[in-house]
Structure formats: structure tokens, C-alpha cells
Design a protein around this motif. Structure first.
Motif, PDB file in Angstrom:
ATOM      1  N   UNK A   7       0.792  -1.225   0.000  1.00 34.79           N
ATOM      2  CA  UNK A   7       0.000   0.000   0.000  1.00 34.79           C
ATOM      3  C   UNK A   7       0.825   1.275   0.000  1.00 34.79           C
ATOM      4  N   UNK A   8       2.094   1.174  -0.334  1.00 32.19           N
ATOM      5  CA  UNK A   8       2.955   2.352  -0.365  1.00 32.19           C
ATOM      6  C   UNK A   8       2.416   3.395  -1.345  1.00 32.19           C
ATOM      7  N   UNK A   9       1.984   2.956  -2.501  1.00 32.48           N
ATOM      8  CA  UNK A   9       1.469   3.897  -3.513  1.00 32.48           C
ATOM      9  C   UNK A   9       0.187   4.571  -3.048  1.00 32.48           C
ATOM     10  N   UNK A  10      -0.665   3.833  -2.357  1.00 30.52           N
ATOM     11  CA  UNK A  10      -1.888   4.438  -1.811  1.00 30.52           C
ATOM     12  C   UNK A  10      -1.513   5.479  -0.757  1.00 30.52           C
ATOM     13  N   UNK A  11      -0.540   5.144   0.093  1.00 30.96           N
ATOM     14  CA  UNK A  11      -0.060   6.104   1.084  1.00 30.96           C
ATOM     15  C   UNK A  11       0.422   7.373   0.374  1.00 30.96           C
ATOM     16  N   UNK A  12       1.269   7.199  -0.620  1.00 32.69           N
ATOM     17  CA  UNK A  12       1.838   8.343  -1.350  1.00 32.69           C
ATOM     18  C   UNK A  12       0.736   9.146  -2.026  1.00 32.69           C
ATOM     19  N   UNK A  13      -0.151   8.491  -2.751  1.00 30.56           N
ATOM     20  CA  UNK A  13      -1.231   9.200  -3.454  1.00 30.56           C
ATOM     21  C   UNK A  13      -2.112   9.972  -2.485  1.00 30.56           C
ATOM     22  N   UNK A  14      -2.409   9.384  -1.346  1.00 28.29           N
ATOM     23  CA  UNK A  14      -3.233  10.056  -0.339  1.00 28.29           C
ATOM     24  C   UNK A  14      -2.485  11.254   0.237  1.00 28.29           C
ATOM     25  N   UNK A  15      -1.220  11.081   0.508  1.00 29.99           N
ATOM     26  CA  UNK A  15      -0.408  12.187   1.040  1.00 29.99           C
ATOM     27  C   UNK A  15      -0.319  13.336   0.038  1.00 29.99           C
ATOM     28  N   UNK A  16      -0.219  13.006  -1.223  1.00 30.25           N
ATOM     29  CA  UNK A  16      -0.063  14.046  -2.250  1.00 30.25           C
ATOM     30  C   UNK A  16      -1.320  14.885  -2.434  1.00 30.25           C
ATOM     31  N   UNK A  17      -2.460  14.401  -1.945  1.00 34.34           N
ATOM     32  CA  UNK A  17      -3.686  15.198  -2.015  1.00 34.34           C
ATOM     33  C   UNK A  17      -3.484  16.552  -1.353  1.00 34.34           C
ATOM     34  N   UNK A  18      -2.652  16.580  -0.319  1.00 34.79           N
ATOM     35  CA  UNK A  18      -2.545  17.790   0.487  1.00 34.79           C
ATOM     36  C   UNK A  18      -1.150  18.117   0.988  1.00 34.79           C
ATOM     37  N   UNK A  19      -0.305  17.112   1.169  1.00 34.04           N
ATOM     38  CA  UNK A  19       0.845  17.293   2.028  1.00 34.04           C
ATOM     39  C   UNK A  19       2.225  17.373   1.400  1.00 34.04           C
ATOM     40  N   UNK A  20       2.471  16.821   0.254  1.00 30.68           N
ATOM     41  CA  UNK A  20       3.881  16.758  -0.085  1.00 30.68           C
ATOM     42  C   UNK A  20       4.254  16.547  -1.526  1.00 30.68           C
ATOM     43  N   UNK A  21       5.521  16.264  -1.665  1.00 30.66           N
ATOM     44  CA  UNK A  21       6.180  15.972  -2.925  1.00 30.66           C
ATOM     45  C   UNK A  21       6.773  14.580  -2.778  1.00 30.66           C
ATOM     46  N   UNK A  22       6.773  13.803  -3.837  1.00 32.84           N
ATOM     47  CA  UNK A  22       7.300  12.447  -3.748  1.00 32.84           C
ATOM     48  C   UNK A  22       8.568  12.305  -4.584  1.00 32.84           C
ATOM     49  N   UNK A  23       9.521  11.585  -4.020  1.00 32.88           N
ATOM     50  CA  UNK A  23      10.698  11.140  -4.747  1.00 32.88           C
ATOM     51  C   UNK A  23      10.677   9.620  -4.641  1.00 32.88           C
ATOM     52  N   UNK A  24      10.568   8.951  -5.772  1.00 37.73           N
ATOM     53  CA  UNK A  24      10.420   7.500  -5.785  1.00 37.73           C
ATOM     54  C   UNK A  24      11.747   6.823  -6.073  1.00 37.73           C
ATOM     55  N   UNK A  25      12.192   6.027  -5.129  1.00 40.42           N
ATOM     56  CA  UNK A  25      13.416   5.254  -5.334  1.00 40.42           C
ATOM     57  C   UNK A  25      13.196   4.212  -6.432  1.00 40.42           C
ATOM     58  N   UNK A  26      11.985   3.683  -6.522  1.00 44.91           N
ATOM     59  CA  UNK A  26      11.661   2.739  -7.589  1.00 44.91           C
ATOM     60  C   UNK A  26      11.754   3.384  -8.956  1.00 44.91           C
ATOM     61  N   UNK A  27      11.334   4.652  -9.069  1.00 46.41           N
ATOM     62  CA  UNK A  27      11.466   5.363 -10.347  1.00 46.41           C
ATOM     63  C   UNK A  27      12.926   5.512 -10.739  1.00 46.41           C
ATOM     64  N   UNK A  28      13.777   5.757  -9.748  1.00 44.52           N
ATOM     65  CA  UNK A  28      15.211   5.868 -10.031  1.00 44.52           C
ATOM     66  C   UNK A  28      15.738   4.541 -10.568  1.00 44.52           C
ATOM     67  N   UNK A  29      15.336   3.441  -9.948  1.00 43.79           N
ATOM     68  CA  UNK A  29      15.742   2.109 -10.432  1.00 43.79           C
ATOM     69  C   UNK A  29      15.199   1.877 -11.846  1.00 43.79           C
ATOM     70  N   UNK A  30      13.919   2.209 -12.068  1.00 43.45           N
ATOM     71  CA  UNK A  30      13.325   2.000 -13.393  1.00 43.45           C
ATOM     72  C   UNK A  30      14.045   2.838 -14.459  1.00 43.45           C
ATOM     73  N   UNK A  31      14.436   4.064 -14.127  1.00 36.29           N
ATOM     74  CA  UNK A  31      15.193   4.896 -15.066  1.00 36.29           C
ATOM     75  C   UNK A  31      16.530   4.232 -15.407  1.00 36.29           C
ATOM     76  N   UNK A  65      24.053   3.470  -3.233  1.00 34.28           N
ATOM     77  CA  UNK A  65      23.877   4.162  -4.516  1.00 34.28           C
ATOM     78  C   UNK A  65      22.459   4.688  -4.739  1.00 34.28           C
ATOM     79  N   UNK A  66      21.455   3.898  -4.485  1.00 36.39           N
ATOM     80  CA  UNK A  66      20.087   4.364  -4.756  1.00 36.39           C
ATOM     81  C   UNK A  66      19.726   5.510  -3.811  1.00 36.39           C
ATOM     82  N   UNK A  67      20.123   5.398  -2.562  1.00 40.96           N
ATOM     83  CA  UNK A  67      19.842   6.483  -1.616  1.00 40.96           C
ATOM     84  C   UNK A  67      20.659   7.729  -1.954  1.00 40.96           C
TER      85      UNK A  67
END
Length: 180
Positions: free
Chosen positions: A13-37, A61-63
Motif C-alpha cells: 500500500x505504499x502507492x496508496x499512502x503516497x497518493x493520499x499524502x499528495x492530495x494535500x501534504x507533499x512531494x514524492x521522490x520515488x526510489x523505484x522510479x530511479x531504479x526504473x530509469x 547508490x540508490x539512496x
């Protein structure tokens, strides 16, 4: 601004957590996106790349790449309450974030294996297995990075076994408590 690391097994449920947080609270940096890139650049699948870049460049390295992105964001004028780091998988990564951000904390999202597998079947992302054996291989790879230690030592734990709406409410309550 706080830096909040979000961790958990695939499908927790990490993505649900992130999506819910982004409704109001923050900016996301995805470590998975870095790996996918990096996987696209290398012409590899994400699992291979996740393992190989750690072997080639070390456990940090990823961090390190993620910290660079966060620092770029912090240079900009920003109104967000949180920078959310999605997908922390190793104690090395937690250590790197704590060294770089005094206001870093982590939250683990938990759901049992059966629930997570069913969610991954529905999600059907390219790196999700459609069979249980493949699901277990991925789980074991993630645990091999030290994800179990990260989950066990997280500052906070949210259990995601109920409805989507219940979990979203739980996330909102948690984030509000972090702003106090």
C-alpha cells in the motif's frame, strides 16, 4: 519541511499512502522510479538493475541518487509539508537519509502476503508477477536488500488490511499527527 521515508513489501500500500499524502501534504521522490530509469538506460529489467547497481556502486547508490534529488527540491521555494521518499529497501538507505536530513523519519506499511499478492494481480504493473512463485521470488529479493530490517525498525507502522477508504483515512490521520 520533513523528509518521510515510506517502506513496505510490494503490494503493501505504499502507492496508496503516497497518493493520499499528495492530495494535500507533499512531494514524492520515488526510489523505484530511479531504479526504473537506470533499468531503461541499461536495457535490463528492474530486478536485475536493482541488484547490479548495488553490486557495482555499493549499497548506498540508490539512496545517494535520491538524496541528490531531494536536495535539488529543497533548493526550490516549496510549500509542501513533506518530501515523501517512496520505496526505501535497505538499512543503508535509512542511514543515508538520517545522515543527510535531521528531520527524517520512516513509516512502514504492512499487509500480509495473501493480501499483497491479490493486490499485485489487480495492479498488474510490469514488474508484478502473475503467479505466487514469482511473487515469492520478488519478496525474497526485496528481503535480501534488507527490507525486513527497515520495516522492523521504522519509526511508525500502519497496517493496511482493510478497505481502501479506511487506509486512506488512516494515512490522513497519521500525516496530520506528524504536523503537530
Amino acid at each position: 519541511m520533513k523528509v518521510l521515508g515510506v517502506t513496505g513489501m510490494p503490494g503493501s500500500g505504499k502507492s496508496v499512502f503516497i497518493d493520499t499524502a499528495l492530495e494535500k501534504y507533499g512531494i514524492v521522490v520515488s526510489m523505484g522510479d530511479i531504479i526504473r530509469e537506470k533499468a531503461r538506460e541499461r536495457g535490463e529489467d528492474t530486478g536485475t538493475t536493482a541488484k547490479k547497481i548495488r553490486e557495482e556502486f555499493g549499497q548506498y547508490i540508490v539512496s545517494e541518487l535520491t538524496v541528490e534529488r531531494i536536495k535539488e527540491i529543497l533548493k526550490e521555494d516549496n510549500e509542501a509539508d513533506f518530501i515523501l521518499v517512496d520505496g526505501i529497501r535497505s538499512p543503508y538507505e535509512v542511514e543515508m537519509f538520517k545522515e543527510n536530513f535531521d528531520n527524517f523519519s520512516s513509516v512502514s506499511i504492512f499487509a500480509c502476503a495473501k493480501t499483497r499478492f491479490e493486490r499485485l494481480l489487480i495492479r498488474n504493473r510490469a514488474d508484478d508477477s502473475d503467479n505466487y512463485d514469482g511473487f515469492l521470488v520478488r519478496d525474497n529479493r526485496e528481503l535480501g536488500f534488507g527490507l525486513g530490517d527497515v520495516i522492523a525498525t521504522a519509526d511508525y507502522l500502519l497496517v493496511n488490511e482493510d478497505s481502501l477508504e479506511d487506509f486512506q483515512d488512516q494515512v490522513r490521520e497519521f500525516l496530520e499527527s506528524q504536523l503537530d
